[in-house]
Design an enzyme around this catalytic site. Structure first.
Site, PDB file in Angstrom:
ATOM      1  N   GLU A   1       0.817  -1.334  -0.057  1.00 22.86           N
ATOM      2  CA  GLU A   1       0.182   0.148  -0.115  1.00 22.86           C
ATOM      3  C   GLU A   1       0.961   1.207  -0.004  1.00 22.86           C
ATOM      4  O   GLU A   1       0.796   2.307  -0.766  1.00 22.86           O
ATOM      5  CB  GLU A   1      -1.060   0.102   1.237  1.00 22.86           C
ATOM      6  CG  GLU A   1      -2.135  -1.029   1.105  1.00 22.86           C
ATOM      7  CD  GLU A   1      -3.007  -0.595  -0.168  1.00 22.86           C
ATOM      8  OE1 GLU A   1      -3.085   0.422  -0.647  1.00 22.86           O
ATOM      9  OE2 GLU A   1      -3.757  -1.618  -0.603  1.00 22.86           O
TER      10      GLU A   1
ATOM     11  N   THR B   1       2.160   5.795  -7.266  1.00 20.84           N
ATOM     12  CA  THR B   1       2.715   5.125  -8.197  1.00 20.84           C
ATOM     13  C   THR B   1       2.264   4.052  -8.888  1.00 20.84           C
ATOM     14  O   THR B   1       1.304   3.451  -8.620  1.00 20.84           O
ATOM     15  CB  THR B   1       4.128   4.523  -7.346  1.00 20.84           C
ATOM     16  OG1 THR B   1       4.708   5.437  -6.469  1.00 20.84           O
ATOM     17  CG2 THR B   1       5.176   4.035  -8.241  1.00 20.84           C
TER      18      THR B   1
ATOM     19  N   CYS C   1     -19.450  -2.452 -16.780  1.00 15.95           N
ATOM     20  CA  CYS C   1     -19.379  -2.227 -15.209  1.00 15.95           C
ATOM     21  C   CYS C   1     -20.393  -3.215 -14.556  1.00 15.95           C
ATOM     22  O   CYS C   1     -21.676  -2.844 -14.878  1.00 15.95           O
ATOM     23  CB  CYS C   1     -19.628  -0.562 -15.075  1.00 15.95           C
ATOM     24  SG  CYS C   1     -19.496  -0.130 -13.446  1.00 15.95           S
TER      25      CYS C   1
ATOM     26  N   ASP D   1      -9.360   6.226  -2.025  1.00 16.98           N
ATOM     27  CA  ASP D   1      -8.231   6.769  -2.565  1.00 16.98           C
ATOM     28  C   ASP D   1      -9.206   7.491  -3.941  1.00 16.98           C
ATOM     29  O   ASP D   1     -10.259   7.898  -3.870  1.00 16.98           O
ATOM     30  CB  ASP D   1      -7.398   5.972  -3.037  1.00 16.98           C
ATOM     31  CG  ASP D   1      -7.724   4.805  -4.063  1.00 16.98           C
ATOM     32  OD1 ASP D   1      -9.137   4.888  -4.472  1.00 16.98           O
ATOM     33  OD2 ASP D   1      -6.979   3.991  -4.422  1.00 16.98           O
TER      34      ASP D   1
ATOM     35  N   TYR E   1      -6.392   5.930   5.187  1.00 18.05           N
ATOM     36  CA  TYR E   1      -6.277   5.182   3.844  1.00 18.05           C
ATOM     37  C   TYR E   1      -5.428   3.865   4.391  1.00 18.05           C
ATOM     38  O   TYR E   1      -5.748   2.633   4.172  1.00 18.05           O
ATOM     39  CB  TYR E   1      -5.859   6.016   2.725  1.00 18.05           C
ATOM     40  CG  TYR E   1      -5.499   5.051   1.654  1.00 18.05           C
ATOM     41  CD1 TYR E   1      -6.658   4.535   0.840  1.00 18.05           C
ATOM     42  CD2 TYR E   1      -4.400   4.270   1.672  1.00 18.05           C
ATOM     43  CE1 TYR E   1      -6.495   3.524  -0.045  1.00 18.05           C
ATOM     44  CE2 TYR E   1      -4.003   3.203   0.619  1.00 18.05           C
ATOM     45  CZ  TYR E   1      -5.102   2.948  -0.297  1.00 18.05           C
ATOM     46  OH  TYR E   1      -5.094   1.944  -1.194  1.00 18.05           O
TER      47      TYR E   1
HETATM   48  S1  SF4 Z   1     -21.594   2.813 -14.920  1.00 16.66           S
HETATM   49 FE1  SF4 Z   1     -19.438   3.815 -15.998  1.00 16.66          FE
HETATM   50  S2  SF4 Z   1     -19.660   5.722 -14.589  1.00 16.66           S
HETATM   51 FE2  SF4 Z   1     -20.935   4.447 -13.562  1.00 16.66          FE
HETATM   52  S3  SF4 Z   1     -19.546   3.470 -12.041  1.00 16.66           S
HETATM   53 FE3  SF4 Z   1     -19.692   2.187 -13.808  1.00 16.66          FE
HETATM   54  S4  SF4 Z   1     -17.896   2.787 -15.014  1.00 16.66           S
HETATM   55 FE4  SF4 Z   1     -18.259   4.412 -13.564  1.00 16.66          FE
END
Ligand code: SF4
Length: 353
Positions: A32, A38, A190, A131, A113
């Site tokens: 960490e 970095t 995502c 972070d 953190y």
């Molecule tokens: S949907 Fe897109 S903007 Fe929303 S958290 Fe996921 S990657 Fe990020």
């Protein structure tokens, strides 16, 4: 926020990193501290070397801080190396890793953190982390342009699944590093896209922070040779780049600098290269000079001065700026820096011509 989906995504997609293959509080602490500010690719060989030489805090505590700085050389932000050594000494005295947040926070250089990361990942404590990656994910998920750190910490804590904080914290950071990236986030991949208010205009969040102008300074660095060996100086142990070796020099007229700092009389100086380097608070343009001096160098301003053979320089604790100036002068050190066109002269300099 669909935290179970986030955890599933993380477990299927996390990068295979040495500190994840074998987890311990010490390995997590070292990784960490190294990863702050970095890139992970840069950190990997450093982490492996540290684990060979310092497999435990006790082993690091037995070593002088100079040895830690030597191994850290090139990683930048050297206060982290000094803090790591100080934490190793404290842990060695304690005889065991603290088992709660307060105990972790009492270690030198360990803030909220790092305590959160070590506590959650290696000790199973229900602690969040925040972070830059985590801040960006929450800002976008809630479409908040100017999130405060306190708000983000609150969000990270609010969604934390008890008993799974280690994976949850790493999942948020990994999502920010791999999917919810600063530019061109990959929202279609995502696990949080259902319910994310940031899409389709995610790059708006968080709003760019105003950058303060960084002050500029000019400095000189002297290459003075005796035979093959070159004069290097070790900076005082505290302050900017404390304890690190460099070509002697500094801001101001070179002759006065060498006189004040080393008790030398400058006889001749020839420019061989210029090097740019930006710290977080300062941009420095350093001119590298080949010099001839009279007198014996006296470490007035430094902790130590020494003539060093070129082959021995790479193993010393050098700052990134020192690496740049030495590389620009043609010495065999690794450096990511670039110097100006006058550097053709540098190869001759290193060859002693
Ligand atoms: S949907 Fe897109 S903007 Fe929303 S958290 Fe996921 S990657 Fe990020």
């Amino acid at each position: 926020m669909d935290v179970p989906a986030l955890l599933r995504w993380y477990r299927a997609n996390r990068r295979d990193l040495p500190w994840r293959r074998e987890v311990s509080p010490w390995r997590t602490l070292v990784s960490e501290l190294m990863c702050q500010q970095t890139r992970i690719d840069t950190v990997l060989p450093y982490f492996e070397r540290f684990m060979v030489e310092f497999p435990s805090p006790e082993r690091m505590a037995e070593a002088p801080v100079e040895r830690v700085l030597e191994l850290w050389s090139g990683l930048g932000y050297y206060s982290r190396a000094r803090n790591l050594h100080a934490a190793a000494v404290a842990l060695s005295r304690l005889g065991a890793f603290p088992r709660d947040e307060q105990g972790l926070r009492s270690l030198p250089g360990v803030g909220p953190y790092t305590a959160g990361a070590v506590g959650a990942i290696a000790l199973g404590l229900d602690l969040p982390v925040v972070d830059g990656n985590v801040e960006r994910v929450f800002a976008r998920f809630h479409a908040v342009e100017r999130p405060t750190r306190a708000w983000t910490w609150g969000e990270a804590a609010r969604h934390l699944p008890p008993g799974e904080a280690g994976d949850y914290d790493q999942a948020l950071m990994e999502l920010g590093a791999l999917v919810c990236t600063p530019r061109s986030p990959r929202c279609l991949l995502c696990p949080l896209r259902d319910g994310c208010k940031g899409t389709p205009d995610a790059e708006r969040f968080p709003a760019a922070k105003e950058r303060k102008a960084v002050p500029r300074a000019a400095a000189g660095a002297a290459v003075w040779r005796r035979g093959e060996a070159v004069l290097l100086a070790r900076r005082p142990g505290t302050g900017l780049l404390g304890g690190l070796w460099e070509l002697p020099g500094g801001e101001g007229v070179l002759g006065e600098v060498l006189s004040t700092r080393l008790g030398l009389r400058l006889v001749r100086a020839e420019t061989v290269a210029t090097v740019s380097h930006t710290f977080t608070h300062l941009h420095v343009e350093t001119t590298v000079f080949r010099v001839e001096c009279e007198g014996e160098p006296d470490a007035r301003h430094y902790d130590e001065v020494r003539f060093v053979e070129p082959g021995a320089i790479e193993g010393m604790a050098l700052s990134n700026l020192a690496r740049k100036t030495l590389a620009a002068a043609g010495f065999p050190v690794k450096s990511s820096g670039r110097a100006s066109a006058r550097d053709a002269r540098a190869k001759e300099l290193a060859a002693g011509r």
